[in-house]
Each structure stands twice: as C-alpha cells, then as structure tokens.
Design a protein around this motif. Sequence first.
Motif, PDB file in Angstrom:
ATOM      1  N   ILE A  82       1.855   5.528  -2.784  1.00  0.00           N
ATOM      2  CA  ILE A  82       2.630   5.052  -1.628  1.00  0.00           C
ATOM      3  C   ILE A  82       3.983   4.515  -2.099  1.00  0.00           C
ATOM      4  N   TYR A  83       4.935   4.453  -1.175  1.00  0.00           N
ATOM      5  CA  TYR A  83       6.158   3.715  -1.455  1.00  0.00           C
ATOM      6  C   TYR A  83       5.860   2.259  -1.121  1.00  0.00           C
ATOM      7  N   GLY A  84       5.587   1.469  -2.125  1.00  0.00           N
ATOM      8  CA  GLY A  84       5.237   0.079  -1.871  1.00  0.00           C
ATOM      9  C   GLY A  84       6.431  -0.728  -1.392  1.00  0.00           C
ATOM     10  N   ASN A  96       0.570   4.545  -7.243  1.00  0.00           N
ATOM     11  CA  ASN A  96      -0.195   3.805  -6.235  1.00  0.00           C
ATOM     12  C   ASN A  96      -0.194   4.525  -4.893  1.00  0.00           C
ATOM     13  N   ASP A 120       5.540   6.070  -8.096  1.00  0.00           N
ATOM     14  CA  ASP A 120       5.363   7.475  -7.718  1.00  0.00           C
ATOM     15  C   ASP A 120       6.523   7.993  -6.881  1.00  0.00           C
ATOM     16  N   GLY A 121       7.096   7.120  -6.033  1.00  0.00           N
ATOM     17  CA  GLY A 121       8.259   7.565  -5.286  1.00  0.00           C
ATOM     18  C   GLY A 121       9.405   7.819  -6.249  1.00  0.00           C
TER      19      GLY A 121
HETATM   20 MG   LIG Z   1       4.388   3.689  -5.310  1.00  0.00          MG
END
Ligand SMILES: [Mg+2]
Lengths: 473, 76
Positions: free
Chosen positions: A133-135, A131, A103-104
Amino acid sequence: MKTYEKSAGFFPVFERKSGPAKDATHYCPGCGHGNVHKMIAEALNDLGLIDRSVFVSPVGCSVFGYYYFNCGNFQAAHGRAPAVATAVKRTNPQAIVISYQGDGDLAAIGTAETIHTANRGENICVFFVNNAIYGMTGGQMAPTTMIGQRSTTTPHGRIEALHGNPIRMAEMLATLPAPTYIERVAIGDSKHIMKARKAIRKALTIQAEGRGYSFVEIVSACPTGWKMDPVHSRDWLIEEMLKVFPLGVFKDESENRDENSWLRRCDAYDPAKVDEYLDRLKSTLGDAAPVALTNDLHCKFAGFGGQGILTLGLLLSQIGMRAGQHVSWFPAYGPEMRGGTANCSVNVCGGRIGTPLVDTPNLLVVMNQPSLDAFADQVIDGGTIIIDSTIVEGRLDSTRLRQVLIPATAIADEVGTAKVANVVVLGALVAATDCFPREFCEDTLRAAIKKRSLVDMNIDAFGRGYEFVKNAR
Amino acid sequence: MAEKTALDVPFMEVNSELCKGCQLCLAACPKSVIAISEKLNSSSYHPAFYTGAECTGCGLCFYACPEPGAIRVYKP
Ligand SMILES: [Mg+2]
Ligand SMILES: Cc1ncc(C[n+]2csc(CCOP(=O)(O)OP(=O)(O)O)c2C)c(N)n1
Ligand code: SF4
Ligand code: SF4
Ligand code: SF4
C-alpha cells in the motif's frame, strides 16, 4: 551476558524529529518500518560499518530516515533512491550505501531506477519494505496491493482485469545476471523476523566485501493503511500476503563472486581534474592573458531553431572563457531540429556562477517575434534587448529597456548567407555592451570556428554587426 | 550456593513512555509473561509491561517490537 536494547546505530536522541517525543519514532503503532529500522541499525553497528554508512531514504513513510540512523543520510526524490545510492557508492566506494524504499517508491514511480540499478549490479543494498500500500499518502493501491485488497483507490478491492496483479519484484530482479543476492523475508512471526534479521546482515556483509548488489524484500505490515490492528495485521500478512509473496532466496551468487570483484567505481570528484579539463578546452582557443570584464552578463538568446541561437551562446561563452572569466551556457529547445523555438541562457561573470539558468536577464537577444513576446518582460530594468529587425516586427514601446535594433539577417545575407546572422548579432552585442575588445573577440572566433573556409565570412559578419551598432550611436 | 541476585535472572522491561501499545510483544513472547497496562501513557497508549517472572531472555519481544527504545531484555 547479553542485553537487547536500542542499538548505537541509532542516534541516542532523535533531535531532528519535530515535536516532543524525541525518543520515539514517527511510525504508527505496529508499523513494520520500525522493526526493519531496528535490524538495520543493529547490523550496521554490530558489523562495525555504521561510521562509513550512508542511508538513502525514499519518499514514503520512511522519508525521515535521517531522524534515526547515526550515519550519513540522503533523502532522495520519489523513486530515485537507487540512483542516488549509485552516485554515493561510485564516488565513495568505501561507503556502505543503503537504498531503503517502500513499494510505491520502488515498484511504481521508481521502477526504472530499481531495474537498472539491479541490472548494473551496483555494490549497494536495497532494502525494500513491501507493505502492499501507499502508507504515507493515506492508503492508495500500490503495485504490490493484493487482489481483492481494499484501498482508497480500490474501494471495492483490487481487480486483476482493472489493476493488474501484484508485482513480485524479487522474482523479477532475480532473472537479471548482475545481482548477487536476492531474498524475500517478512516481519511476521518471530521465525520470520529472525530470518529477516539474518538476510539484512548478509546483504550488508556482501556489500562490505565488495561482492555486489543485494536486494532484500521485506513483507511488512501497515496497520493504518490496512485498517487493522497491529496483531491482526501480522496475522493477515502471514496468512494472505505470503501466499502471493513467497519467502525464500531467489538468487545467491555470493559464494561465486570474489571479494572486491564487484566494485563499480568512478573516481571521486576532483576539482583539479575539472580545472584541467577546462584548461584543455580553453587552450584550443589559443592562449590569452586575462581580459577584464566591465559588467557581468546574464543573457537570454532566443529565436527559431536553425538560426544559430545556441551557437551564439557558445561563441560568447568561449570568448568569456578565453578572457579568463566564469561562464555558463545552458540550452533549451523543443523537440524539432528546425522551425521550433530555441533559447539558451549564458552567464559571463567575474565571480562564480550559482545557477546556469537565467530567469531575469540583463541582456536579451530575440531573433523571432514569439521570443520578444515571451521574454521581454523578464529583462531587468535598464537591461538591453537586441532585436533582429529583419525578422521581428515588434518594437518595444517602453523606455524601461535599452533597445538595439539590427537587421542582422539582412546583413548576413549580404555577407553571403543568412546563417551567419547569429554572428552579426554577436558583433552587435559586443558593440552594445563593450564587454570585451573587438580584436580579442575576433581572435577567439578565428580559433573557435572549426571550418577554416568559414572563418573570413564570420569575421566579416562580426565586424558588420559591430560597426552597425557603433555607427548608430 | 550463593543467593541469587537480581542480575542472575533474565528479565525484560518496557519504557512505558516509548511504548505504543501495539501488543506485538505479547504475541511474540513464548512464555506469555508480558501484559498490557490499564493505565495510559502520555501519548494515550496502554503500554506493555513485564509481569515479573519467568522471562528467559530470549529477546523475541525485542525484535517483534517496532520501537527502537521501548523494550530492553537482559539475559545473564
Ligand atoms: Mg508502501
Ligand atoms: C514525485 C512525487 N509523486 C508523488 C508523491 C506522493 N507520494 C508520497 S509518498 C507516496 C507513496 C508512498 O508509498 P510507499 O513507497 O509504498 O511507502 P510507504 O509509505 O507505504 O512506506 C506518494 C505517491 C510525491 N511525494 N512525489
Ligand atoms: S501509515 Fe502504514 S507504513 Fe506509514 S507509518 Fe503508519 S503503519 Fe507505517
Ligand atoms: S525475552 Fe523472551 S521470554 Fe522474556 S519477555 Fe521477551 S519474549 Fe518473553
Ligand atoms: S511491541 Fe513494543 S510498542 Fe508494541 S506493545 Fe510491546 S513494547 Fe509496546
């Protein structure tokens, strides 16, 4: 009989992975990326596509796609996967091309590529692992982070007024006319997972049949970034995320698009065509037998915009090209058309040129003072620096370089206009380097200068620059 | 009727070295026939294991598991 086991779409052993454990992924326990990888590998293998597939991985936790997928792999710069995928697909229309993104990557830094690739309807599959978030970077807010969700950059939870709302990419892209198929699925419970599996297979089939662009958004858990255990992560995903990211098909034109109707192709790269184009370019300068080059020239020409710096570079390149040498010309200029600074890099070489950039020139031309200050130190020992002494007040005080002073602008003014100062410099350059014979250069200038009425003045300017240097020796 | 051999019955098996102990397979199994081991594997995870009976071979644990090589399900 049926066995469910590791697909042949994966490498048997993940040799490219560093460290021990070359059979396990690098993902955290319970990470949804692993499930999505499994479904893609299985689909590519089952559908018989693996041998002609190219997996483009993003920047994000899935950056190491090339560890796993037993097919062609690219790792794109952050957010640029769909642009890379476009290039791969257009130059290899028979390839099955996957742009796999977080997503980022897809909805923040790569928003523009995402939208325009969809809008062009490239015949590729985008698999978007949302997800929230920036995992990879340790759990910062993503465009898809939920209102109230804590992240390292929203420690008190995402607030609409401060951070905006979570972006629904599938819905947004579904407003575009070009995409063929857009669905949102989830790695939630088994029902969700089996639907996700189906969507991935459908998207790949659409691409294989040449029916156009597919976008499958996969809502997925990041237990580490969310600071939850894997089982609770999936519960939270189902209970909270799916309220904001409803599952479903947002667009499906696959039945309405004929097979192979949606190929955007450009002819595969063909070196012969490039040669043909260059020959055509060369022939506008008049035929000539190859002329030897004494020394390779790696030049930087610098001055004010409007002094003809870029043209100087072009003219030298054209002379080199007509002589049958390898040339490159690479301009760099500020936003101003006039008055700003401009420079260009020019290579004229007997062999192939690696980069068109010249960082350490053996020949520098400066037509203003700032350029002398900026570039003199970059010239290699024993290199030559040509200074327009009408304009540049500074002189070199070292003997490290050979210094050629020429009042180019004043000479040009005598010839008729200061605008031909660059051609005076060209004459000086040819005289100082003996790179090519004078007559050969003049012949090339006659062909290269498009405005007939200006040819004589330019030849005059060239000759004066040439003689000034020869007589000064 | 011939006697049933091992290959006539469905089963699942876990490669305990590749398992990361996330327990998603346990949550997914409709028959609740997967459990978590007391022992640690060499990556310090408590791996899942098949309790030994009543697997239907549905494959749901396989798709719930994020690891490519951790679970194998056999269905005759
Ligand atoms: Mg992500
Ligand atoms: C040009 C550039 N900017 C920023 C980064 C730092 N960076 C690495 S991964 C990432 C975000 C990844 O988040 P996402 O795309 O959601 O992937 P995930 O890890 O969650 O799967 C960022 C900002 C980078 N590598 N390159
Ligand atoms: S940080 Fe999140 S996305 Fe990255 S591997 Fe771990 S769980 Fe997966
Ligand atoms: S295959 Fe189905 S029944 Fe067998 S262990 Fe896996 S989830 Fe349970
Ligand atoms: S889902 Fe896979 S990794 Fe997780 S506990 Fe079960 S076998 Fe292990």
